[in-house]
Design a protein around this motif. Structure first.
Motif, short mmCIF file in Angstrom:
data_model
loop_
_atom_site.label_atom_id
_atom_site.label_comp_id
_atom_site.label_asym_id
_atom_site.label_seq_id
_atom_site.Cartn_x
_atom_site.Cartn_y
_atom_site.Cartn_z
N SER A 359 31.92 -34.08 -27.24
CA SER A 359 31.42 -33.82 -28.54
C SER A 359 29.92 -34.14 -28.61
CB SER A 359 31.95 -34.82 -29.47
OG SER A 359 31.87 -36.22 -29.22
N ASP A 360 29.29 -35.04 -27.77
CA ASP A 360 28.11 -35.39 -27.74
C ASP A 360 27.54 -35.81 -26.24
OD1 ASP A 360 25.42 -36.13 -28.58
OD2 ASP A 360 26.19 -38.23 -28.94
N PRO A 361 27.40 -34.73 -25.44
CA PRO A 361 26.88 -34.99 -23.96
C PRO A 361 25.70 -35.67 -23.90
CG PRO A 361 27.10 -32.71 -24.49
CD PRO A 361 27.38 -33.29 -25.63
N ALA A 362 25.62 -36.56 -22.97
CA ALA A 362 24.16 -36.79 -22.42
C ALA A 362 23.44 -35.71 -21.92
CB ALA A 362 24.47 -38.02 -21.23
N ALA A 363 22.16 -36.14 -22.30
CA ALA A 363 21.20 -34.78 -21.83
C ALA A 363 21.24 -34.34 -20.41
CB ALA A 363 19.63 -35.10 -22.41
#
Length: 592
Positions: A359-363
Motif C-alpha cells: 500500500s505504501d512502499p518505501a521509495a
C-alpha cells in the motif's frame, strides 16, 4: 518482519464426540499438540523436540502421537494418556512407545476403536505396507503388502481401500483388499487423480474425488459391482469429499482458485446445508466419531489459522481460535489480500497468479518484484497465510505468486503441461511472468525469484536457463541437478519422483538438459540458499554443489544450513534466523 514471523499458526487434527478439538500450534516454536475444550480453554499436550501431529483414539482419552527427529520424516508412533490431567506438556520420555524403529517410517493413517492403522516401509525401506495394530494385545495384521507408495488408507471391517501413487505423472491408483483378494478400483495406467477415498459404512461402496475421464475432479460413488455414480461435479473447479463416520452425510470441499468453500450434503449428493466460513482461504476438516460435529481449520492470507467447531445438523459455527487475535490492530490493517489475475504466455495460455501489492512502499523498493514459486510440482499456491510473502509486501515489494503450468488446482490439462519432457515449458512461464511485470506496476529490471523445494529448482532453472533477466534469487531446499537429486534422494521417493521428472535409466540426457548445473557458466545472479541438514527429499548436497560452483565462479552465494531441520524450516528459531537474512538480501539487490 520479526513480528510477522513471530505469529503462530493453528491446524486441526481431530475432534471427539464431546467437542474437544485436537489442534496443532507452533506457539512454542514448532507444531505441538494442543487440546481445545468446547468452551475454548486450551491445554498444551506436548513439548517434543520436533513438530508432531496426532489423532484421538475413539472412546478413550488417549492420543496417538506421530513424531520424527529434526525433520528426518521417519515418523514414529506413541500414545499419550490424557487421564488424569497432566501437570505439564509431555516430553518424549512421557510418551508410551507404540511403533518405533528409527530406521524406518511409520505413518499414522487411521484410528479405530481399539486399533491403529499405519503404513510403514520397514519391510524393505522402499515399499509401504499397511498394518492394523490391536491395542488390547499388541498384535499386528498386515493388510496390504503389494508394493508401492501408499498415499492414503481407509478401513471398513475386513475391507481396506488403499490409494497409491501410480507411475503416471500426478496420478493415483485405488486398490481394494478384502480377505487377501485384490481388486483394482482404478487402473494402474490411468492418468487420473483419485483422492479422498473412503468407505460409506454399511454399504460396501466407496466415495471419492476423481478426474477420470474429465478435467476437474468430481465426487463419485463406486458400488460393490464397480458401477460409478457421479454425486457432485463442476466443469470449473475440483471437488473433494469427506463422508461422516455413519455414512449419512458428505462434507463437500469446492476448491476454487486457491480457496475452499464447504457444504454438507446427504449421502445421495443432495445439498443439505452450506457452511458460511468467516474468511476465504483453505479449509481442512475432521468429523467427530458420532457424526454430529466438524472441526475445521481455516488458513487465509490474513490469518495464520482459525479453529472452528461446526454443528453438522445446521452448519452453525463456533470460533474456538481466531488466528488474528494475536495481532495488533496495526498489523491486521497492514496485511494484504491478494488479487487474482491471469498472465498471458507466449503460446496463448493463461497463468493463474496471486498479486500482493504494497500500500505504501518505501521509495527505494517501489516497483521491485519478487516472484514466489510454490513447491511440488504436484501442488499449487493457495490463499493461505505466508509470513514471508506478507513481510515482502510490508518491505515494499510487489509479490507475484504464480501457478505455472504443471500446478494442480486448475484442471488435469493444466497440471499435465510440464510432465517429463515438457518440464522446461514451466520454466519459460517465468519469462512470461517477467514480461507482464509492468502490468502490475513493477520494474522488469528489478525482479527476483524466490521458492522452496520444486520452487527452489525453478529459481535455479530461471537464473541459469534465462540469465540476465533477474536481479537476485533466493531458494530453499531446491534441486540444482535433477540427475544427482534422483541419485541421492531417499530410495522410497525415487520411483514416484521419476514419474514426474523422468527416469535415470531412460531419460538421463533430458535430466541433464533440465538441470540448472548444466548451465552454470550462464549464472551471474546473486543467490541466497537455505537448507536443512536432515532433508530426506532433496539432499543437502544439492545446495552444497551449487554453492561450491558459484564460489568457484565468483558469483555471490550465501548458504545457510540448519542441522536440526529437514525439508524446510519447521522451527521458529531457525525461521527467525533465515528469513530476515533472505529478505535483507533481496532488499539489497532490488533497491533502486
Amino acid at each position: 518482519m520479526i513480528d510477522l514471523l513471530e505469529l503462530h499458526s493453528w491446524t486441526v487434527f481431530d475432534v471427539d464426540e464431546h467437542g474437544h478439538v485436537l489442534a496443532g500450534s507452533d506457539a512454542s516454536g514448532s507444531t505441538q499438540l494442543v487440546e481445545i475444550a468446547p468452551d475454548g480453554v486450551r491445554t498444551q499436550l506436548t513439548a517434543l523436540p520436533s513438530a508432531c501431529s496426532g489423532r484421538y483414539l475413539p472412546g478413550r482419552r488417549t492420543v496417538v502421537v506421530q513424531h520424527d527427529t529434526d525433520g528426518d520424516e521417519r515418523a514414529q508412533l506413541s500414545l499419550l494418556n490424557l487421564e488424569p490431567d497432566r501437570p505439564a506438556p509431555a516430553g518424549l520420555d512421557d510418551l508410551e512407545p507404540l511403533v518405533r524403529d528409527l530406521a524406518y517410517i511409520h505413518s499414522l493413517v487411521d484410528v479405530r476403536p481399539g486399533r491403529v492403522v499405519y503404513s510403514t516401509n520397514r519391510r524393505n525401506g522402499v515399499d509401504f505396507d499397511v498394518v492394523v495394530r490391536d491395542l488390547s494385545n499388541g498384535s499386528e495384521q498386515v493388510v496390504f503388502d503389494d508394493g508401492g507408495y501408499v498415499a492414503a488408507v481407509d478401513v471398513d471391517g475386513d475391507a481396506v481401500a488403499v490409494t497409491l501413487l501410480s507411475l503416471q505423472p500426478a496420478s493415483t491408483q485405488v486398490r481394494l483388499v478384502r480377505d487377501g483378494t485384490f481388486t483394482d478400483v482404478t487402473a494402474a495406467d490411468d492418468h487420473s487423480m483419485h483422492t479422498s477415498v473412503r468407505f460409506l459404512p454399511g454399504t460396501g461402496s466407496l466415495v471419492m474425488s476423481s478426474n477420470h475421464g474429465r478435467d476437474f475432479r468430481s465426487v463419485v460413488r463406486v458400488d460393490s459391482s464397480g458401477t460409478w455414480t457421479t454425486l457432485l461435479e463442476s466443469d470449473e473447479h475440483d471437488i473433494s469429499v469427506l463422508p461422516s463416520p455413519d455414512g449419512s452425510r458428505l462434507l463437500m470441499f469446492r476448491h476454487i482458485d486457491g480457496g475452499t468453500e464447504l457444504a454438507i450434503h446427504r449421502a445421495d449428493g443432495e445439498l443439505e446445508t452450506e457452511i458460511a466460513l468467516p474468511r476465504f482461504g483453505v479449509a481442512a476438516a475432521m468429523w467427530s466419531p458420532d457424526s454430529a460435529l466438524l472441526a475445521v481449520g481455516l488458513n487465509t492470507p490474513t490469518s495464520p489459522g482459525d479453529v472452528l467447531l461446526v454443528d453438522a445438523s445446521n452448519g452453525e459455527i463456533r470460533m474456538l481460535v481466531d488466528g488474528t487475535e494475536q495481532m495488533t490492530p496495526q498489523m491486521r490493517v497492514a496485511l494484504v489480500e491478494p488479487d487474482s489475475v491471469r498472465i498471458p504466455t507466449r503460446d496463448g495460455e493463461l497463468i493463474p497468479c496471486f498479486v500482493y501489492r504494497p500500500s505504501d512502499p518505501a521509495a527505494e523498493l517501489a516497483g521491485s518484484v519478487v516472484v514466489n514459486i510454490h513447491g511440488g510440482p504436484e501442488a499449487h499456491a493457495q490463499r493461505t497465510f505466508t509470513a514471508v510473502s506478507q513481510a515482502m509486501v510490508a518491505a515494499g515489494h510487489i509479490v507475484l505468486v504464480p501457478n505455472v503450468r504443471g500446478s494442480t488446482g486448475y484442471g488435469k490439462r493444466w497440471y499435465s503441461l510440464d510432465d517429463v519432457y515438457l518440464r522446461l515449458e514451466s520454466v519459460l512461464d517465468l519469462v512470461d511472468i517477467r514480461a507482464w511485470v509492468p502490468e502490475a506496476g513493477g520494474d522488469p529490471e528489478r525482479v527476483a525469484l524466490y521458492g522452496g523445494s520444486y520452487g527452489g529448482y525453478m529459481v535455479l532453472a530461471g537464473l541459469s536457463m534465462h540469465p540476465g533477466l533477474w536481479a537476485a534469487g533466493a531458494e530453499l531446499v531446491g534441486m540444482s541437478s535433477l540427475v544427482t537429486f534422483l541419485e541421492n534422494t531417499s530410495a522410497y521417493r525415487r520411483a514416484v519422483r521419476e514419474r514426474e521428472y523422468g527416469s535415470l535409466e531412460h531419460d538421463h540426457d533430458f535430466l541433464v538438459k533440465a538441470s540448472p548445473l548444466t548451465y552454470l557458466a550462464a549464472i551471474d545472479t546473486p543467490l541466497f540458499v537455505i537448507h536443512g541438514a536432515n532433508d530426506p527429499r532433496v539432499p543437502l548436497s544439492e545446495s552444497e554443489q551449487i554453492k561450491a560452483a558459484l564460489d568457484a565462479k565468483g558469483v555471490p552465494c550465501e548458504l545457510r544450513v540448519y542441522d536440526d531441520e529437514g525439508h524446510g524450516l519447521a522451527k521458529r528459531a531457525n525461521r527467525l534466523d533465515a528469513y530476515p537474512a533472505a529478505l535483507a538480501f533481496l532488499a539489497k539487490h532490488l533497491a533502486r
